[in-house]
Design a protein around this motif. Sequence first.
Motif, PDB file in Angstrom:
ATOM      1  N   ASP A 118       0.831  -1.197   0.000  1.00 37.72           N
ATOM      2  CA  ASP A 118       0.000   0.000   0.000  1.00 37.72           C
ATOM      3  C   ASP A 118       0.872   1.256   0.000  1.00 37.72           C
ATOM      4  O   ASP A 118       2.099   1.200   0.089  1.00 37.72           O
ATOM      5  CB  ASP A 118      -0.974  -0.008   1.172  1.00 37.72           C
ATOM      6  CG  ASP A 118      -0.278  -0.059   2.524  1.00 37.72           C
ATOM      7  OD1 ASP A 118       0.843   0.469   2.638  1.00 37.72           O
ATOM      8  OD2 ASP A 118      -0.853  -0.624   3.464  1.00 37.72           O
ATOM      9  N   PRO A 155      -1.784 -10.694  -0.883  1.00 39.64           N
ATOM     10  CA  PRO A 155      -2.985  -9.851  -0.880  1.00 39.64           C
ATOM     11  C   PRO A 155      -2.859  -8.683  -1.839  1.00 39.64           C
ATOM     12  O   PRO A 155      -1.761  -8.254  -2.207  1.00 39.64           O
ATOM     13  CB  PRO A 155      -3.042  -9.351   0.561  1.00 39.64           C
ATOM     14  CG  PRO A 155      -1.609  -9.299   0.983  1.00 39.64           C
ATOM     15  CD  PRO A 155      -0.933 -10.463   0.288  1.00 39.64           C
ATOM     16  N   GLY A 156      -4.011  -8.157  -2.228  1.00 41.39           N
ATOM     17  CA  GLY A 156      -4.022  -6.865  -2.891  1.00 41.39           C
ATOM     18  C   GLY A 156      -3.597  -5.800  -1.899  1.00 41.39           C
ATOM     19  O   GLY A 156      -3.277  -6.087  -0.737  1.00 41.39           O
ATOM     20  N   SER A 157      -3.600  -4.564  -2.317  1.00 37.28           N
ATOM     21  CA  SER A 157      -3.209  -3.464  -1.438  1.00 37.28           C
ATOM     22  C   SER A 157      -4.130  -3.425  -0.215  1.00 37.28           C
ATOM     23  O   SER A 157      -5.349  -3.393  -0.346  1.00 37.28           O
ATOM     24  CB  SER A 157      -3.295  -2.139  -2.213  1.00 37.28           C
ATOM     25  OG  SER A 157      -2.898  -1.070  -1.409  1.00 37.28           O
ATOM     26  N   PRO A 177      -2.499 -10.701  -7.308  1.00 38.03           N
ATOM     27  CA  PRO A 177      -3.715 -10.058  -6.826  1.00 38.03           C
ATOM     28  C   PRO A 177      -4.040  -8.827  -7.655  1.00 38.03           C
ATOM     29  O   PRO A 177      -3.188  -8.313  -8.394  1.00 38.03           O
ATOM     30  CB  PRO A 177      -3.345  -9.648  -5.396  1.00 38.03           C
ATOM     31  CG  PRO A 177      -1.880  -9.367  -5.488  1.00 38.03           C
ATOM     32  CD  PRO A 177      -1.329 -10.364  -6.481  1.00 38.03           C
ATOM     33  N   ASP A 178      -5.278  -8.368  -7.549  1.00 39.24           N
ATOM     34  CA  ASP A 178      -5.627  -7.099  -8.174  1.00 39.24           C
ATOM     35  C   ASP A 178      -6.466  -6.290  -7.182  1.00 39.24           C
ATOM     36  O   ASP A 178      -7.093  -6.832  -6.294  1.00 39.24           O
ATOM     37  CB  ASP A 178      -6.379  -7.302  -9.501  1.00 39.24           C
ATOM     38  CG  ASP A 178      -7.627  -8.137  -9.341  1.00 39.24           C
ATOM     39  OD1 ASP A 178      -8.260  -8.444 -10.355  1.00 39.24           O
ATOM     40  OD2 ASP A 178      -7.992  -8.500  -8.200  1.00 39.24           O
ATOM     41  N   GLY A 179      -6.438  -5.001  -7.347  1.00 39.00           N
ATOM     42  CA  GLY A 179      -7.262  -4.166  -6.482  1.00 39.00           C
ATOM     43  C   GLY A 179      -6.761  -4.124  -5.053  1.00 39.00           C
ATOM     44  O   GLY A 179      -5.568  -4.065  -4.788  1.00 39.00           O
ATOM     45  N   ARG A 180      -7.669  -4.243  -4.104  1.00 39.88           N
ATOM     46  CA  ARG A 180      -7.390  -4.028  -2.704  1.00 39.88           C
ATOM     47  C   ARG A 180      -8.084  -5.101  -1.885  1.00 39.88           C
ATOM     48  O   ARG A 180      -8.867  -5.899  -2.414  1.00 39.88           O
ATOM     49  CB  ARG A 180      -7.914  -2.650  -2.270  1.00 39.88           C
ATOM     50  CG  ARG A 180      -9.359  -2.381  -2.765  1.00 39.88           C
ATOM     51  CD  ARG A 180     -10.095  -1.394  -1.943  1.00 39.88           C
ATOM     52  NE  ARG A 180     -10.371  -1.898  -0.615  1.00 39.88           N
ATOM     53  CZ  ARG A 180     -11.400  -2.709  -0.313  1.00 39.88           C
ATOM     54  NH1 ARG A 180     -12.247  -3.138  -1.260  1.00 39.88           N
ATOM     55  NH2 ARG A 180     -11.600  -3.122   0.916  1.00 39.88           N
ATOM     56  N   ILE A 181      -7.804  -5.104  -0.593  1.00 42.85           N
ATOM     57  CA  ILE A 181      -8.538  -5.955   0.332  1.00 42.85           C
ATOM     58  C   ILE A 181      -8.456  -5.316   1.711  1.00 42.85           C
ATOM     59  O   ILE A 181      -7.410  -4.769   2.093  1.00 42.85           O
ATOM     60  CB  ILE A 181      -7.993  -7.405   0.355  1.00 42.85           C
ATOM     61  CG1 ILE A 181      -8.849  -8.290   1.285  1.00 42.85           C
ATOM     62  CG2 ILE A 181      -6.523  -7.438   0.758  1.00 42.85           C
ATOM     63  CD1 ILE A 181      -8.537  -9.768   1.176  1.00 42.85           C
ATOM     64  N   SER A 207      -7.895 -10.838  -3.089  1.00 42.49           N
ATOM     65  CA  SER A 207      -8.344  -9.448  -3.211  1.00 42.49           C
ATOM     66  C   SER A 207      -9.807  -9.374  -2.784  1.00 42.49           C
ATOM     67  O   SER A 207     -10.462 -10.405  -2.547  1.00 42.49           O
ATOM     68  CB  SER A 207      -8.209  -8.959  -4.660  1.00 42.49           C
ATOM     69  OG  SER A 207      -6.915  -9.181  -5.164  1.00 42.49           O
TER      70      SER A 207
END
Length: 229
Positions: A118, A155-157, A177-181, A207
């Motif tokens: 992140d 993990p995603g961001s 991963p893509d996106g966030r979690i 994610s």
Amino acid sequence: MRVVVLGITTGLGARLAQALPAYGCTPVGLIRKAAQREPLRAAGVEPVLLDTGGDPVRDGLSRALAGAGAVVLAAGTGTGPGSLGAATATASPAELLSGAAERAGVRRYVMVSALLPDEAVRAELGDRLPAYLREKAKAEHALRERDLDWCVLRPGSLDDTPATGRIRVRTGADPRPDGRIARTDLATTVCNILTGPVPVRGTLAVSAGDVPIRDAVAALRHGRALQHG
């Protein structure tokens, strides 16, 4: 079940400490500073202070792992060689911890890796970000060589948005991963992986998504991944 966590004072570690008791688990936090003991005890964590002066680190890991049922590496930055003192001059804490788990017969081991740090982590690391990512990749490789029921989570961001209870999982030789979690959703995912009747093994990219966490992890136990979202 006692679950030993390296990284209990991180944002993810704090959420693991909150989540594990609901799964019948006692969080055991590996720490470096005596001042961290009482706040952790107040949060329901059993703290284990590591002596970072040399071989006592290995002794401390052995004591913490005695009678444990699982291990989680949830630490972010500061886990490279030398970061826990003399004992880690040639081996990272990740390598020491997986080796200690293998010797202690603690089969279940979840490592939270990193492919999409992140913004806070990127700002903290600056020019050291490539070295940090290389260290995470090295730790993943070292874990794969161990005789453990290991699971690497990429993990995603991570962020502090409210939990959704739903994720997207990708599998394969090198899942991304893509996106966030949300950290809370990742902590719940770790708890589900640790406590089910059948180990979840392999490298997983996680994610935010549309599949309830319990269903996603159950599918993995049956050799398939639900990847909606």
